[in-house]
Design an enzyme around this catalytic site. Structure first.
Site, PDB file in Angstrom:
ATOM      1  CG  HIS A   1      30.188  39.000 -15.655  1.00  0.00           C
ATOM      2  ND1 HIS A   1      29.570  40.150 -16.102  1.00  0.00           N
ATOM      3  CD2 HIS A   1      29.203  38.163 -15.276  1.00  0.00           C
ATOM      4  CE1 HIS A   1      28.261  39.984 -16.030  1.00  0.00           C
ATOM      5  NE2 HIS A   1      28.006  38.792 -15.527  1.00  0.00           N
TER       6      HIS A   1
ATOM      7  CD  GLU B   1      18.554  32.790 -17.480  1.00  0.00           C
ATOM      8  OE1 GLU B   1      19.584  33.191 -16.900  1.00  0.00           O
ATOM      9  OE2 GLU B   1      17.404  32.887 -17.012  1.00  0.00           O
TER      10      GLU B   1
ATOM     11  CG  ASP C   1      14.672  24.749 -12.217  1.00  0.00           C
ATOM     12  OD1 ASP C   1      13.728  24.421 -11.483  1.00  0.00           O
ATOM     13  OD2 ASP C   1      15.733  25.245 -11.774  1.00  0.00           O
ATOM     14  N   GLY C   2      17.911  25.284 -13.512  1.00  0.00           N
ATOM     15  CA  GLY C   2      19.207  24.756 -13.089  1.00  0.00           C
ATOM     16  C   GLY C   2      19.093  23.675 -12.043  1.00  0.00           C
TER      17      GLY C   2
ATOM     18  CG  ASP D   1      25.840  34.714 -13.219  1.00  0.00           C
ATOM     19  OD1 ASP D   1      26.094  35.040 -14.403  1.00  0.00           O
ATOM     20  OD2 ASP D   1      25.508  35.519 -12.333  1.00  0.00           O
ATOM     21  CB  SER D   2      21.174  32.065  -9.407  1.00  0.00           C
ATOM     22  OG  SER D   2      21.551  32.344  -8.061  1.00  0.00           O
ATOM     23  CB  THR D   3      17.898  36.001  -9.383  1.00  0.00           C
ATOM     24  OG1 THR D   3      17.314  34.697  -9.559  1.00  0.00           O
ATOM     25  CG2 THR D   3      17.803  36.749 -10.689  1.00  0.00           C
ATOM     26  CG  ASP D   4      19.819  38.536  -4.765  1.00  0.00           C
ATOM     27  OD1 ASP D   4      19.518  39.704  -5.045  1.00  0.00           O
ATOM     28  OD2 ASP D   4      20.990  38.107  -4.766  1.00  0.00           O
TER      29      ASP D   4
ATOM     30  N   PRO E   1      12.658  32.624  -9.007  1.00  0.00           N
ATOM     31  CG  PRO E   1      13.341  33.287 -11.131  1.00  0.00           C
ATOM     32  CD  PRO E   1      12.531  33.724  -9.967  1.00  0.00           C
TER      33      PRO E   1
HETATM   34  N1  SAM Z   1      24.029  38.952 -10.948  1.00  0.00           N
HETATM   35  C1  SAM Z   1      24.594  38.737 -12.257  1.00  0.00           C
HETATM   36  C2  SAM Z   1      25.444  39.886 -12.625  1.00  0.00           C
HETATM   37  O1  SAM Z   1      25.596  40.717 -11.773  1.00  0.00           O
HETATM   38  O2  SAM Z   1      25.923  39.945 -13.718  1.00  0.00           O
HETATM   39  C3  SAM Z   1      23.519  38.489 -13.232  1.00  0.00           C
HETATM   40  C4  SAM Z   1      22.742  37.336 -12.805  1.00  0.00           C
HETATM   41  S1  SAM Z   1      21.865  36.574 -14.079  1.00  0.00           S
HETATM   42  C5  SAM Z   1      21.014  37.835 -14.851  1.00  0.00           C
HETATM   43  C6  SAM Z   1      20.727  35.747 -13.026  1.00  0.00           C
HETATM   44  C7  SAM Z   1      19.967  34.773 -13.819  1.00  0.00           C
HETATM   45  O3  SAM Z   1      19.621  33.636 -13.055  1.00  0.00           O
HETATM   46  C8  SAM Z   1      18.651  35.345 -14.338  1.00  0.00           C
HETATM   47  O4  SAM Z   1      18.724  35.488 -15.731  1.00  0.00           O
HETATM   48  C9  SAM Z   1      17.607  34.330 -13.910  1.00  0.00           C
HETATM   49  O5  SAM Z   1      16.618  34.117 -14.892  1.00  0.00           O
HETATM   50  C10 SAM Z   1      18.472  33.102 -13.685  1.00  0.00           C
HETATM   51  N2  SAM Z   1      17.880  32.086 -12.827  1.00  0.00           N
HETATM   52  C11 SAM Z   1      17.218  32.276 -11.659  1.00  0.00           C
HETATM   53  N3  SAM Z   1      16.799  31.091 -11.164  1.00  0.00           N
HETATM   54  C12 SAM Z   1      17.230  30.124 -12.024  1.00  0.00           C
HETATM   55  C13 SAM Z   1      17.111  28.713 -12.064  1.00  0.00           C
HETATM   56  N4  SAM Z   1      16.432  28.042 -11.091  1.00  0.00           N
HETATM   57  N5  SAM Z   1      17.683  28.047 -13.087  1.00  0.00           N
HETATM   58  C14 SAM Z   1      18.352  28.715 -14.068  1.00  0.00           C
HETATM   59  N6  SAM Z   1      18.476  30.075 -14.111  1.00  0.00           N
HETATM   60  C15 SAM Z   1      17.923  30.758 -13.084  1.00  0.00           C
END
Ligand code: SAM
Length: 289
Positions: A67, A111, A143-144, A162-165, A169
């Site tokens: 962060h 989110e 949805d972002g 700050d998304s998932t891989d 989603p």
């Molecule tokens: N990797 C970060 C960390 O190490 O602190 C945390 C990542 S955060 C938890 C990732 C978030 O991206 C998830 O909560 C997921 O639901 C969100 N996400 C994934 N695809 C998305 C999208 N299309 N739009 C918005 N949020 C999304």
């Protein structure tokens, strides 16, 4: 031979034949949300941690690294940033760091999964308290990709992805369409920080190449910087720094950033310079696209 009473472990693949494991002391939550499989677990060493679709997203122990490094480099290059969009980030850690800049007037966060927000508010207060006590924060569950597509031109100075891989989603947040919309939505001196994956294991290298190819197509300045995070594959992970105007090194304003007087646990402006100095094998990966 001494065996542990519980002997319960969480494991995830970092490559097809490489696993990362930590012993579990508590299972707080395990649920299939409409978007992903969500776990809130606890280990002695890493504290409470969250996984999504079988991958650690953050742990109490090392989230400060991630962060700090997603938030502060952009503000050290353009300290005048006022309007920030966070995509993903449901745990609140990124919003927590951005909210430390009192001059920031607009802080929107999109989110996709409300279950992540709820779980982190309940089990991860170290990152999520900002989600309920920051008056500037506008939290949108959506949805972002769609949000950025529908957002007006020049509506943000900084976008933090700050998304998932790039699967599930998060997959749509690694497309040219998404980056083109981010560029349109950003001001002329806007900055985009995005997930740039890893450079050690083959699968991560592929994702790094894909991300870099697409970002370079859209932004004139597309740099990459790394940081040490024990719970991510190989313990070293990367963000992308994309901009229409600013170079993260030659435009670094270390003195201006110091005036914010932030006490950060990982980031400083000396480390900033080092983070963008990449190992030769990583430079070769990025130059190959
Ligand atoms: N990797 C970060 C960390 O190490 O602190 C945390 C990542 S955060 C938890 C990732 C978030 O991206 C998830 O909560 C997921 O639901 C969100 N996400 C994934 N695809 C998305 C999208 N299309 N739009 C918005 N949020 C999304």
């Amino acid at each position: 031979m001494l065996t542990k009473a519980n002997d319960m472990w969480y494991s995830e693949y970092h490559d097809y034949d490489v696993k990362f494991s930590t012993e579990i002391t508590e299972v707080f939550l395990q649920e299939q949300t409409p978007f992903q499989y969500l776990q809130m677990l606890k280990s002695d060493t890493f504290g409470t941690f969250m996984t999504l679709d079988g991958y650690i997203q953050l742990t109490e122990m090392d989230e400060f690294v991630y962060h700090d490094m997603i938030s502060h480099p952009a503000l050290a290059v353009n300290p005048s940033i006022k309007r920030v969009l966070i995509i993903g980030g449901g745990d609140g850690g990124t919003a927590r760091e951005v909210a430390r800049y009192k001059h920031i007037s607009k802080l929107d966060m999109v989110e996709i999964d409300g279950a992540v927000v709820d779980a982190c508010i309940k089990y991860m207060p170290t990152t999520s308290s900002v989600l309920t006590n920051e008056p500037r924060l506008n939290l949108i569950i959506g949805d972002g990709l769609a949000f950025v597509r529908d957002a007006p031109d020049n509506s943000y100075d900084l976008i933090l992805v700050d998304s998932t891989d790039p699967f599930g989603p998060g997959e749509d947040l690694f497309t040219v369409e998404f980056y083109k919309n981010c560029s349109r939505v950003l001001s002329e001196d806007g900055i985009l920080i995005n997930q740039h994956e890893g450079a050690f294991y083959e699968g991560d290298v592929l994702q790094m190449k894909k991300a870099h190819t697409k970002i370079k197509e859209v932004f004139t300045i597309a740099r990459v910087y790394g940081f040490n995070i024990p719970t991510y594959a190989s313990g070293y992970w990367y963000f992308g720094f994309a901009s229409k105007k600013y170079d993260p090194i030659s435009d670094l304003k270390a003195d201006k950033w110091a005036e914010f007087g932030l006490d950060t646990k990982y980031y400083n402006t000396e480390l900033h310079k080092g983070a963008f100095a990449l190992p030769n094998y990583v430079k070769k990966i990025l130059e190959s696209v």
